[in-house]
Design an enzyme around this catalytic site. Sequence first.
Site, mmCIF file in Angstrom:
data_model
loop_
_atom_site.group_PDB
_atom_site.id
_atom_site.type_symbol
_atom_site.label_atom_id
_atom_site.label_comp_id
_atom_site.label_asym_id
_atom_site.label_seq_id
_atom_site.Cartn_x
_atom_site.Cartn_y
_atom_site.Cartn_z
ATOM 1 N N ARG A 234 35.147 -64.964 43.208
ATOM 2 C CA ARG A 234 36.346 -65.090 43.769
ATOM 3 C C ARG A 234 37.044 -63.818 44.005
ATOM 4 O O ARG A 234 36.982 -62.812 43.378
ATOM 5 C CB ARG A 234 37.544 -65.795 42.977
ATOM 6 C CG ARG A 234 37.265 -67.287 42.903
ATOM 7 C CD ARG A 234 37.566 -68.048 44.207
ATOM 8 N NE ARG A 234 37.069 -69.513 43.953
ATOM 9 C CZ ARG A 234 35.839 -69.975 44.338
ATOM 10 N NH1 ARG A 234 34.812 -69.330 44.700
ATOM 11 N NH2 ARG A 234 36.060 -71.260 44.175
ATOM 12 N N GLU A 263 41.737 -65.223 51.026
ATOM 13 C CA GLU A 263 41.184 -66.196 52.014
ATOM 14 C C GLU A 263 42.102 -67.201 52.258
ATOM 15 O O GLU A 263 42.859 -67.708 51.638
ATOM 16 C CB GLU A 263 39.853 -66.790 51.445
ATOM 17 C CG GLU A 263 38.755 -65.784 51.152
ATOM 18 C CD GLU A 263 37.592 -66.394 50.462
ATOM 19 O OE1 GLU A 263 37.393 -67.690 50.682
ATOM 20 O OE2 GLU A 263 36.778 -65.823 49.467
ATOM 21 N N HIS A 281 31.821 -66.265 52.929
ATOM 22 C CA HIS A 281 32.020 -67.083 51.683
ATOM 23 C C HIS A 281 30.967 -68.184 51.822
ATOM 24 O O HIS A 281 31.254 -69.579 52.009
ATOM 25 C CB HIS A 281 33.622 -67.899 51.450
ATOM 26 C CG HIS A 281 33.624 -68.203 50.088
ATOM 27 N ND1 HIS A 281 34.929 -68.325 49.606
ATOM 28 C CD2 HIS A 281 32.631 -68.565 49.196
ATOM 29 C CE1 HIS A 281 34.829 -68.945 48.169
ATOM 30 N NE2 HIS A 281 33.483 -69.340 48.020
HETATM 31 C C1 GLV Z 1 32.255 -71.771 45.875
HETATM 32 O O1 GLV Z 1 32.572 -70.747 46.055
HETATM 33 C C2 GLV Z 1 32.297 -72.450 44.625
HETATM 34 O O2 GLV Z 1 33.178 -72.053 43.711
HETATM 35 O O3 GLV Z 1 31.593 -73.297 44.478
#
Ligand code: GLV
Length: 324
Positions: A234, A263, A281
């Site tokens: 993250r 984001e 992402h």
């Molecule tokens: C993607 O970022 C997830 O957490 O699956």
Amino acid sequence: MKIYVTRRIPEAATEFLTDHEVQIYDANHPIPRSLLREKIADADALISLLSDWIDAEMLDAAPKLKVIANYAVGYDNVDVDAATKRGIVVTNTPDVLTDATAELAWALMFAAARRIGEGERFTRAGEFNGWGPQLMLGQGIREKTLGIIGAGRIGTRFALGSRGFDMKVLYYDSERNETLEQELNAKKVDISYLLHASDFVSVHLPLTKDTKHLLDAHQLFRMKPTAVIVNTSRGAVIDEKALIAILKAGKIAGAGLDVYEWEPDISREFFEIDNVVLAPHIGSATYQARGAMAELCAGAVLKVFAGELPPNIVNRDVWVNRRP
Ligand code: GLV
Ligand code: GLV
């Protein structure tokens, strides 16, 4: 039962749910908050995305909601305590995206180390006029030191990938990881030492109150000028502004990022920095992982409806007091 899905996800999800009433927000952008609040008013289950912010206020608008199946392994977008207080089960999608995310971390690491993004822009711009002895020199990987921040499922899988490159492996985690110690002779170290000693650093921690800005300016400054950092977890685990400053000042060799602190916004400064590889992402974005994630979400919803504990529950405490 009524199931609300906040975005079209692979069919596998809805195929399993045909005995129920499924509604989908079928657009190419996240559902507006006000609309989601309306839609969950009579939902028994919600299949949500990491871009949906499910907080106490949202949950107060969902008096019948029994389960939130978050279509992601990370669930920092859900206020889990608030869900638990209201008797709502929360599930995520672990395991099925471990390979995909670890593989993307390697892709970003190679790309940043060998300046693939920069080189691609250069080539497409028509600037390549032949092999050059000094053209786009990058960092070699074999026998270097790899630092894993967060040695859970994804961090472990990523680290095991280093076997082909004879790397020395360091890891930072609250717990010992015997797999890494046995298979790779990895050493558990503190984060300051890891940053100081690693040539490549890859971040695999969930975002929590404790991990937010764990990598702040102070920590990032410990990195070698030849080091490369990769983040597929993250964005906010790294202080994005500090990372930008360090990249701009040339204090590290490069970065490979799949996630951003704010984001869907992304700091514009990144666009001006050549030695950062920016992915949108896509850690779990393989056909295999996304299909399996959809199945896991549908499976979790059905389990909760049937009164059975879903294996991928993240708030076990809720079970005895869950909503009927
Ligand atoms: C993607 O970022 C997830 O957490 O699956
Ligand atoms: C490079 O292309 C080489 O042959 O060394």
